[in-house]
Design a protein around this motif. Sequence first.
Motif, PDB file in Angstrom:
ATOM      1  N   PHE A 159       0.830  -1.210   0.000  1.00 33.15           N
ATOM      2  CA  PHE A 159       0.000   0.000   0.000  1.00 33.15           C
ATOM      3  C   PHE A 159       0.867   1.264   0.000  1.00 33.15           C
ATOM      4  O   PHE A 159       0.698   2.171  -0.820  1.00 33.15           O
TER       5      PHE A 159
ATOM      6  N   ILE B 128       1.673   4.234  -2.948  1.00 35.55           N
ATOM      7  CA  ILE B 128       1.539   5.678  -2.737  1.00 35.55           C
ATOM      8  C   ILE B 128       2.844   6.389  -3.094  1.00 35.55           C
ATOM      9  O   ILE B 128       2.840   7.419  -3.766  1.00 35.55           O
ATOM     10  N   LEU B 129       3.968   5.794  -2.686  1.00 34.19           N
ATOM     11  CA  LEU B 129       5.262   6.385  -3.046  1.00 34.19           C
ATOM     12  C   LEU B 129       5.426   6.452  -4.559  1.00 34.19           C
ATOM     13  O   LEU B 129       6.031   7.370  -5.096  1.00 34.19           O
TER      14      LEU B 129
ATOM     15  N   PRO C 101       4.312  13.074  -5.270  1.00 39.72           N
ATOM     16  CA  PRO C 101       4.917  14.172  -6.037  1.00 39.72           C
ATOM     17  C   PRO C 101       6.435  14.159  -5.882  1.00 39.72           C
ATOM     18  O   PRO C 101       6.944  14.110  -4.765  1.00 39.72           O
TER      19      PRO C 101
ATOM     20  N   LEU D 107      12.478  17.795  -1.600  1.00 39.04           N
ATOM     21  CA  LEU D 107      12.503  18.488  -0.304  1.00 39.04           C
ATOM     22  C   LEU D 107      13.053  17.576   0.789  1.00 39.04           C
ATOM     23  O   LEU D 107      13.848  17.986   1.626  1.00 39.04           O
ATOM     24  N   PHE D 108      12.612  16.321   0.747  1.00 44.41           N
ATOM     25  CA  PHE D 108      13.033  15.327   1.736  1.00 44.41           C
ATOM     26  C   PHE D 108      14.553  15.165   1.709  1.00 44.41           C
ATOM     27  O   PHE D 108      15.226  15.238   2.743  1.00 44.41           O
TER      28      PHE D 108
ATOM     29  N   LEU E  59       8.912   1.307   4.116  1.00 50.61           N
ATOM     30  CA  LEU E  59       8.123   1.976   5.146  1.00 50.61           C
ATOM     31  C   LEU E  59       8.897   3.137   5.745  1.00 50.61           C
ATOM     32  O   LEU E  59       8.375   4.231   5.947  1.00 50.61           O
TER      33      LEU E  59
ATOM     34  N   LEU F 130       8.844   6.324   3.639  1.00 52.91           N
ATOM     35  CA  LEU F 130       7.648   7.155   3.743  1.00 52.91           C
ATOM     36  C   LEU F 130       7.620   7.905   5.068  1.00 52.91           C
ATOM     37  O   LEU F 130       7.363   9.113   5.105  1.00 52.91           O
TER      38      LEU F 130
ATOM     39  N   VAL G 198      10.049  10.723   4.891  1.00 51.82           N
ATOM     40  CA  VAL G 198       9.561  11.878   4.137  1.00 51.82           C
ATOM     41  C   VAL G 198       8.643  12.722   5.015  1.00 51.82           C
ATOM     42  O   VAL G 198       8.815  13.944   5.133  1.00 51.82           O
TER      43      VAL G 198
ATOM     44  N   LEU H  61      -6.480   8.451  -8.835  1.00 54.38           N
ATOM     45  CA  LEU H  61      -5.056   8.284  -9.132  1.00 54.38           C
ATOM     46  C   LEU H  61      -4.582   9.420 -10.039  1.00 54.38           C
ATOM     47  O   LEU H  61      -3.524  10.016  -9.825  1.00 54.38           O
TER      48      LEU H  61
ATOM     49  N   ARG I 117      -1.882  12.564  -9.318  1.00 47.45           N
ATOM     50  CA  ARG I 117      -0.817  12.996 -10.227  1.00 47.45           C
ATOM     51  C   ARG I 117      -0.918  14.483 -10.515  1.00 47.45           C
ATOM     52  O   ARG I 117       0.062  15.214 -10.502  1.00 47.45           O
TER      53      ARG I 117
ATOM     54  N   GLY J  58       0.234  16.880  -7.737  1.00 42.31           N
ATOM     55  CA  GLY J  58       1.649  16.950  -7.411  1.00 42.31           C
ATOM     56  C   GLY J  58       2.550  17.310  -8.574  1.00 42.31           C
ATOM     57  O   GLY J  58       3.737  17.495  -8.398  1.00 42.31           O
TER      58      GLY J  58
ATOM     59  N   GLY K  19       5.221  22.070   0.956  1.00 41.02           N
ATOM     60  CA  GLY K  19       5.446  20.684   0.537  1.00 41.02           C
ATOM     61  C   GLY K  19       4.684  19.710   1.413  1.00 41.02           C
ATOM     62  O   GLY K  19       4.103  18.738   0.933  1.00 41.02           O
TER      63      GLY K  19
ATOM     64  N   LEU L 228       1.055  19.743   0.469  1.00 37.22           N
ATOM     65  CA  LEU L 228       0.886  19.004  -0.785  1.00 37.22           C
ATOM     66  C   LEU L 228       0.946  17.501  -0.532  1.00 37.22           C
ATOM     67  O   LEU L 228       0.121  16.736  -1.049  1.00 37.22           O
ATOM     68  N   PHE L 229       1.912  17.095   0.279  1.00 36.49           N
ATOM     69  CA  PHE L 229       2.082  15.667   0.519  1.00 36.49           C
ATOM     70  C   PHE L 229       0.863  15.094   1.233  1.00 36.49           C
ATOM     71  O   PHE L 229       0.390  14.006   0.893  1.00 36.49           O
TER      72      PHE L 229
ATOM     73  N   THR M 240      -2.051  14.881  -1.370  1.00 33.55           N
ATOM     74  CA  THR M 240      -1.897  13.793  -2.336  1.00 33.55           C
ATOM     75  C   THR M 240      -1.948  12.441  -1.640  1.00 33.55           C
ATOM     76  O   THR M 240      -2.488  11.486  -2.187  1.00 33.55           O
ATOM     77  N   PHE M 241      -1.395  12.359  -0.427  1.00 38.42           N
ATOM     78  CA  PHE M 241      -1.420  11.093   0.290  1.00 38.42           C
ATOM     79  C   PHE M 241      -2.858  10.630   0.485  1.00 38.42           C
ATOM     80  O   PHE M 241      -3.199   9.471   0.221  1.00 38.42           O
TER      81      PHE M 241
ATOM     82  N   LEU N 289      -4.400   9.650  -2.937  1.00 39.74           N
ATOM     83  CA  LEU N 289      -3.846   8.396  -3.452  1.00 39.74           C
ATOM     84  C   LEU N 289      -4.285   7.209  -2.601  1.00 39.74           C
ATOM     85  O   LEU N 289      -4.549   6.122  -3.131  1.00 39.74           O
ATOM     86  N   ALA N 290      -4.376   7.425  -1.285  1.00 39.05           N
ATOM     87  CA  ALA N 290      -4.804   6.330  -0.416  1.00 39.05           C
ATOM     88  C   ALA N 290      -6.236   5.914  -0.763  1.00 39.05           C
ATOM     89  O   ALA N 290      -6.541   4.725  -0.850  1.00 39.05           O
TER      90      ALA N 290
ATOM     91  N   ARG O 225      -6.098   3.954  -4.052  1.00 37.23           N
ATOM     92  CA  ARG O 225      -5.606   2.587  -3.894  1.00 37.23           C
ATOM     93  C   ARG O 225      -6.645   1.710  -3.204  1.00 37.23           C
ATOM     94  O   ARG O 225      -6.812   0.541  -3.539  1.00 37.23           O
ATOM     95  N   TYR O 226      -7.322   2.295  -2.229  1.00 32.43           N
ATOM     96  CA  TYR O 226      -8.328   1.536  -1.501  1.00 32.43           C
ATOM     97  C   TYR O 226      -9.431   1.084  -2.449  1.00 32.43           C
ATOM     98  O   TYR O 226      -9.859  -0.075  -2.434  1.00 32.43           O
TER      99      TYR O 226
END
Lengths: 283, 351
Positions: free
Chosen positions: A112, A116-117, A121, A127-128, B66, B69, B72, B268, B272, B275, B325, B328-329, B332-333, B336-337, B340-341
């Motif tokens: 999952f 997402i990764l 973006p 940035l990370f 993991l 993520l 980040v 999805l 895109r 971001g 940022g 935005l993350f 989008t998270f 996107l979640a 995917r679900y």
Amino acid sequence: MAIAARNALYLRRRLRNTIARALAFAATAFGLGWLVLILGVLIFEGIGGLSLAVFTENTPPPGAAGGLLNAIMGSIVMTVLAIVIGTPIGVLAGTYMAEYGRHDKLASVVRFINDILLSAPSIVIGLFIYEVLVAPMGHFSGYAGSVALAVIVIPVVVRTTEDMLTLVPDTLREAAASIGLPRAHMIVRIAYRAARAGIVTGILLAIARISGETAPLLFTALNNQFFSLDMNAPVPSLPVVIFQFALSPYEEWQKLAWTGALLITVTVLALSIIARSLTARKS
Amino acid sequence: MNAGFPAIGREPLFQDARGLRVSEVTLNDSALRGAEARSRAAVLKRLRVSDLAFRGLTRGAALMVLALLSGVILALVIGSVPALKAFGFGFITSEVWNPVTEQFGALAPIYGTLVTSIIAMVIAVPVGLMIAFFLTELCPMWLRRPIAIAIELLAGIPSIIYGIWGLFVFAPFLQKYVQPALIDTFDGVPVLSSLFEGPPYGIGMLTAGFILAIMVLPFITAISRDVFDAVPPVLKEATYGLGCTTWEVFKHVILPYTRVGVLGGVMLGLGRALGETMAVTFVIGNAHKVSASILAPGTTISASIANEFTEAVGDLYTSSLIALGLILFVITFIVLAIARYMLLRIQKRAG
């Protein structure tokens, strides 16, 4: 009267169907039209600037002639390093999900998160890496750029590796186990071999993906006017140079940007077509 | 090395599917005592250790995904603390973006991101669905693969190419032909006139939205095509048998059946679009302003970061961009979640 009404309904339905079909045609033509238009303009604008100098000379100062040698080299070196860093991690993680953790919780969580990764973006990745590498090191560097690209490589490779290993028939695994092969050997000697084309496809797709990436390089690898292979210093790359040159007011720079854009697009499309044909032959 | 394996044992070499435990019984067999047995035991032990090590290695790599993520998120949160401390909740509601006085508000970029993404989806969703409809229901078999690949190539073109193309080819075209027409047409119409207002710059939110639409089109098409293909033929045949037209089959059977999957594909694509950085940066105009007109230049979160980050001096400026940022993350998270679900749900149903 009733028949006339029924006929009217029939005609209306047929008309609607015809319109829908026409719209579907139009939509497809619209989509394909953009592809043709973009590639056409790219070739038209880019091919004029294509000469030997592009590959042998460095990026020029404003108003002078020059090439893209340093940018191309920078891109290649950073891409290679990113693949070297990202591929092993990606393949191993994909292996865990397909071979060991098919049904466990960790694998489904990783799947999952990985998905997402995969579409996160890319500027956020930049940035990370800025936060964890550039800021502590105190300067921009090619290493930081490579690591940022590697972060983009990993989910692509994880995904394809897992998919391709899942396609390997279980009978092969059972046969290996029946002659007493330990699991790790079975994976390395048999599963990897059976899924080789697919895994290579994933790596090629990852290369295609990162060779056009600009956003994560902007504030990790930055840019450099000169030829430099010092990865501990700012390194130029083709996409970043295109970005800088295209937005500049100088005509020579804009021309080089188009040429660079053509080079990148041809590379990326060729890679994805090769990748596709590799797996197509397999299935 | 293979000769070192015991040929016959009382128990299978592996006791469980993980291959962790090797039967010791074979080794203790009286016939196998002595030097030979010891060397066998050594080989088996080595195999067991390497087996465990490999498993640990792959597990570590999976955990690394993991960690990436979480890394980040953590890095973004830590980086944005100064800005959030200084501006608090007002960071999201303020339109001011002034590096000189060090006043930063994220409203304009958030607004621009949402508006460009909405424009993109308004264009890309119907077109993408219609292409998928064409590919699954209308197109002759031999043409399906080439067209599908061609549409997917659109997804392969790097975003910087869309940017340079948008700036030099598409924006001038819009400025010269489309935007004046839009301004004239809607002049005087109540709500729409403010939507299409102002001088035709060429670059602006409409241009950015349009380019985004082309970029997300292949994602929506590919996923819709996959889910349309998964509709059981019996359902379609039954509907055709009732005398329905192709369009009616699509509208009343295929679409309802695949609703969740299509929505997943749309989300999805939206992820895109939200971001996307480079293509937008070229054509958005980078103006920190909230304007009603979609012809006006604006900015998006990603475009602000791309344009300003390397030039940002001062911790507060940098931190504000990192906070952008983070926003935005998070957006989008979530998108996107959800995507995917939904796709997982339809996958489960398909078996």
